[in-house]
Each structure stands twice: as structure tokens, then as C-alpha cells.
Design an enzyme around this catalytic site. Structure first.
Site, PDB file in Angstrom:
ATOM      1  N   GLY A  95       0.596  -1.137  -0.305  1.00  0.00           N
ATOM      2  CA  GLY A  95       0.015  -0.166  -0.222  1.00  0.00           C
ATOM      3  C   GLY A  95       1.304   1.355  -0.038  1.00  0.00           C
ATOM      4  N   SER A  96       0.465   2.433   0.795  1.00  0.00           N
ATOM      5  CA  SER A  96       0.901   3.671   0.724  1.00  0.00           C
ATOM      6  C   SER A  96       2.540   3.481   1.574  1.00  0.00           C
ATOM      7  CB  SER A  96      -0.065   4.520   1.175  1.00  0.00           C
ATOM      8  OG  SER A  96      -1.361   4.927   0.574  1.00  0.00           O
ATOM      9  N   THR A  97       2.598   2.183   1.552  1.00  0.00           N
ATOM     10  CA  THR A  97       4.300   2.666   2.664  1.00  0.00           C
ATOM     11  C   THR A  97       5.226   2.606   1.778  1.00  0.00           C
ATOM     12  OG1 THR A  97       3.978   0.033   2.590  1.00  0.00           O
ATOM     13  CG2 THR A  97       3.796   1.296   4.865  1.00  0.00           C
TER      14      THR A  97
END
Length: 485
Positions: A215-217
Site C-alpha cells: 500500500g502507501s508505505t
């Protein structure tokens, strides 16, 4: 009379020669076949005929051996078994070995020739020296903090020391007690069947053997690629990023979970995790540069061992532009282990250098003499040092005023990136909550810990599953335990 005695002597000599030839055949020619025969229990009896060497955490053993008085005399015991199971694995008389128990089996069982000053003598006598000791890199407080903070929720934590790659914590939840599998009685068989039939898969090491969409990591990697390539030069300049963003060559429109992302500068887009900005940024960077940067961080490396194998984290290198856009925000085919994402955070904290993670500090004989050490670990540059400095700023902004405020530690310098990873058909699966972070104590010259947390808790309300809400507090607990005096 003399002739008969001579004939008898020759006959006896022939018999003796035949015995010697047969002994040679049994011990040399057929030895492998006899050793491998399932009916031959000599190796098992010898293997369990003495206490197994111990695995140490913080200088104290977390394993032991119990004398059963049976033919397979010693069974493995574990202290805080569920806490350390993702590290030790199990050593079972019935089901073999896993993780450190497997990777260091020769040393722990006394078979390693380095344990004896006269290994050739052991080959002659068929004896074996006492099992050696494995000294791990784990920080006992960090391991306990991670386990307690997960509190039984399904997920994992990995923590490393950025400057060295030492693994400080490796936790997977739910866990199990490896002692249940140590023996060969009906209880061990029942435990084996129950654990393998459990839908929550407690024996799965989620920290190193399970990959998730990050995801956004993953935007940490995308930002690094964009800064290195010069696609982004000013973190505060508006970007040409419409909302919604139409994926190239498709009619699919990508949106954001919050407002204020239209043409947002990279700094704000990173703080508030704007998918539209980073998806377009990945397309501008291009597949070749995105692939090179991901691989420099450790993606697509099938040979990672700590010393047991780690599942390969993947970034697809054969993507069209729409797929690249999704991959650049940690979706599509992008997959990562928590240990890999801890390594990403560590690279930012370590000036852009990636240190290979490792779990064993040294191995010793029972008396304490060193058999082997971790030695110097290889390093590679994942990004320019100047890029790492700017990424530190971005990650600190996330903690100071973005989605990662719950990772903040009073008196410490903390950087983080949170994420809520969609998955399943049509993103129908319960999202995974992520947080990757690093921390530097007041007296530290450089960050001393980097952490990755993933929570896959299907019991929570879907709308409440966020990296900042569920994963960041866990990361904070682990970092605070390492920084504590």
C-alpha cells in the site's frame, strides 16, 4: 597330520577374510543404504541422546532440553515459546526442524565439525561433541513490546538496526508454543493436526514468510525513485495531478480517501498519502527507473536469508503504464514482507544505504569459544544520500502533522509512513494496516531502529482500519522500547 592342520588354518584364514570383506561391505559400500533405512534408529537415538544446544536472546537461553528417560532421551523445551516461535521455530522428534532450529541444526545438535578440536577422531568413534550455542541479535524488550502491542491481532512486526542490519524484533501473530511439537507422543500428533488445521495459521511466520501489498508505505520507494531521477526537485511545488486521475490507456479513475490532493505538492501528498499524486509520479519516473530503485531496496531478490530463507518481495518489471501507476502506490502485483519494509525504512534512516538483515550475532561452543560471527555485512546504495535526507524530512512531516502522528515519541526524532493496503477481488478484502518508521533518540547520532508493522485484523470495522490508527501505535511501542535507557 600337518597337512590337515595346514588346510584347517587356510580355511580359517579364508573365513576370517570373508568376515573382514563383509564388514568392509557393510561399513563402507552399504553404509549409506543402512544409514538411510527407516528401520535404522541409531542416528535418531544418537541425535536425541544428549541435550541440544541453546538459542540465546539478550544473553539468556530461550530454549532448553528435558530428559525424558526414553530411548529418544532429550526433548526440546522453550521459554516464552509463542513469543520467540517466529525466530526459533521448532525442533521436533516427529516433524523435524524449522527456522533457527533448522538453519543452525548441525551446530545445535553437535554435528558441526567446528565444535570439536579433533573432528577426524569423532568420525572414527562416531561420537559427537556437545551442541553449540546460537546468540541472536534480538532485543528482548523490543520483541516483548511488539508481541504485547499486537495483542493477539493477526499481523507481524519486524525491527532492524539501520546502521548494521541487526534484526531487533521479529514477531508474528497469532503464534503457538513450539514445545507442543517437541516429542513423538499422541499429544504432539494432536497438536500438529490442530495447528495445521487452524484457519488463522499460527505456524505461518508472517514477518518473513508472508508477503502483502504494501500500500502507501511503498510511496517511500516511489519518492526515492522520483528524487533520484530528478523528476521531483522541489518538494513544495504544486504537481500537475488531477483528481480523479485516469489510469493511462484505460477508463479507470483513481481517487483518494481524503480531500486536498488535487495538484498537491509532494510534501503534502506524502503527509496525507495522496494516491493520485504518487500514481502519476510513478508513471513519470518510468518502469525502468522504478524497477531499478525497487530492486536496490531488496525487491525481487530470491536469496535473502537471515540465516533462514525470507520470502521474495516483488515488484513486477513487465508492466504497462496503468499497472505501473498502481504498482507505484503499493498495489497491483507489488508484494512485500514486513522485514523487507523495515529494510526500506532503515535505508532512509541510514543515508540511503541498505544493510542486509541478519539474526545470528555469533555461534559458540558450549564453553563459550566462538565458532562463527556475523562479520561485516554487505551494503548497497538504494538512493543518493541527499535523497535520503529529503525522505527523512518527509517521513518526519508525516509524524508531526500527517497520518502518522500516533507514532510520535516525546523527545525523539521519528519518521514514518502509514498505509492502508486494499486487496482481494475488486478490493473487497479487509484492508491491511501498515506503518513503516524509524526513530532516533535524544542522545543518538543516527537513528537506532527501523520498524515495519502490518495488521490484517478481519475482526475490526473496515472503516476503522488505517495504518495511522492501528499500526502506528504498535510501531511507536517497539521504537520506544529500543530507545529506552
Amino acid at each position: 597330520m600337518t597337512r590337515h592342520i595346514r588346510h584347517a588354518a587356510v580355511f580359517c584364514a579364508l573365513l576370517l577374510l570373508a568376515l573382514l570383506v563383509n564388514a568392509l561391505r557393510v561399513q563402507v559400500v552399504r553404509s549409506a543404504a543402512y544409514d538411510g533405512n527407516p528401520a535404522n534408529r541409531r542416528e535418531s537415538i544418537a541425535r536425541y541422546g544428549q541435550p541440544r544446544g541453546d538459542i540465546l536472546v539478550g544473553g539468556a537461553p530461550v530454549t532448553g532440553s528435558r530428559d525424558t528417560g526414553e530411548q529418544l532421551r532429550y526433548e526440546r523445551t522453550y521459554t516464552d515459546g509463542p513469543l520467540y516461535a517466529p525466530v526459533t521455530g521448532f525442533a521436533s522428534q516427529e516433524y523435524g526442524t524449522t527456522f533457527l532450529e533448522h538453519a543452525e541444526d548441525d551446530l545445535l545438535s553437535g554435528l558441526d565439525p567446528m565444535l570439536s578440536p579433533f573432528p577426524l577422531w569423532n568420525d572414527v568413534t562416531r561420537g559427537r561433541p556437545p551442541g553449540g550455542t546460537v546468540v541472536t541479535t534480538l532485543d528482548r524488550r523490543a520483541q516483548r513490546a511488539a508481541f504485547a502491542a499486537l495483542d493477539g491481532r493477526k499481523g507481524a512486526v519486524a525491527a532492524v538496526e539501520p546502521a548494521t542490519g541487526r534484526v531487533l524484533a521479529l514477531v508474528s501473530s497469532p503464534s503457538y508454543d513450539p514445545a507442543l511439537l517437541s516429542g513423538n507422543d499422541p499429544g504432539a500428533e494432536a497438536a500438529w493436526e490442530r495447528l495445521n488445521g487452524d484457519p488463522d495459521r499460527p505456524m505461518l511466520n508472517r514477518a518473513v514468510r508472508q508477503t502483502y501489498p504494501p500500500g502507501s508505505t511503498f510511496k517511500v520507494v516511489t519518492a526515492a525513485a522520483a528524487l533520484d531521477a530528478g523528476v521531483v526537485t522541489d518538494l513544495d511545488a504544486p504537481t500537475d495531478s488531477p483528481v480523479p486521475y485516469r489510469l493511462p490507456g484505460t477508463t479507470t479513475r483513481l481517487t483518494n480517501s481524503g480531500d486536498g490532493c488535487a495538484d498537491a505538492p509532494v510534501r503534502e501528498a506524502f503527509e496525507w498519502s495522496c494516491n493520485t499524486v504518487f500514481a502519476k509520479l510513478g508513471v513519470r519516473v518510468g518502469l525502468a527507473r522504478m524497477s531499478r530503485t525497487a530492486q536496490a531496496f531488496g525487491f525481487n531478490d530470491p536469496d535473502v536469508r537471515i540465516p533462514f530463507p525470507v520470502a521474495t518481495s516483488t515488484f513486477d518489471t513487465s508492466l504497462d503504464q496503468a499497472q505501473l501507476a498502481l504498482s507505484s502506490i503499493g498495489q497491483y502485483n507489488t508484494r512485500a514482507t514486513p522485514l523487507q519494509m523495515a529494510t526500506v525504512a532503515a535505508a532512509v534512516a541510514n543515508g540511503g544505504q541498505v544493510r542486509e538483515p541478519y539474526l545470528v550475532e555469533r555461534t559458540t561452543r558450549r564453553g563459550g569459544a566462538t565458532v562463527g560471527t556475523a562479520g561485516s555485512r554487505s551494503a548497497r546504495q538504494a538512493m543518493f544520500p541527499s535523497t535520503a535526507v529529503r525522505l527523512r524530512e518527509l517521513m518526519e512531516d508525516v509524524v508531526r502533522e500527517g497520518t502518522g502522528t500516533r507514532a510520535a515519541i516525546p523527545g525523539a526524532r521519528v519518521g514514518a509512513k502509514t498505509g492502508t493496503a486494499q486487496h482481494g477481488i475488486g478490493n473487497a478484502g479487509t484492508p491491511y494496516a501498515w506503518c513503516v518508521s524509524w526513530a532516533q533518540g535524544r542522545r543518538d547520532v543516527e537513528p537506532s531502529v527501523a520498524v515495519a508493522v502490518v495488521v490484517e485484523d478481519g475482526s475490526a470495522d473496515r472503516g476503522e482500519i488505517t495504518g495511522g490508527g492501528m499500526a502506528a501505535p504498535i510501531a511507536r511501542a517497539v521504537m520506544a522500547s529500543v530507545l529506552a535507557p
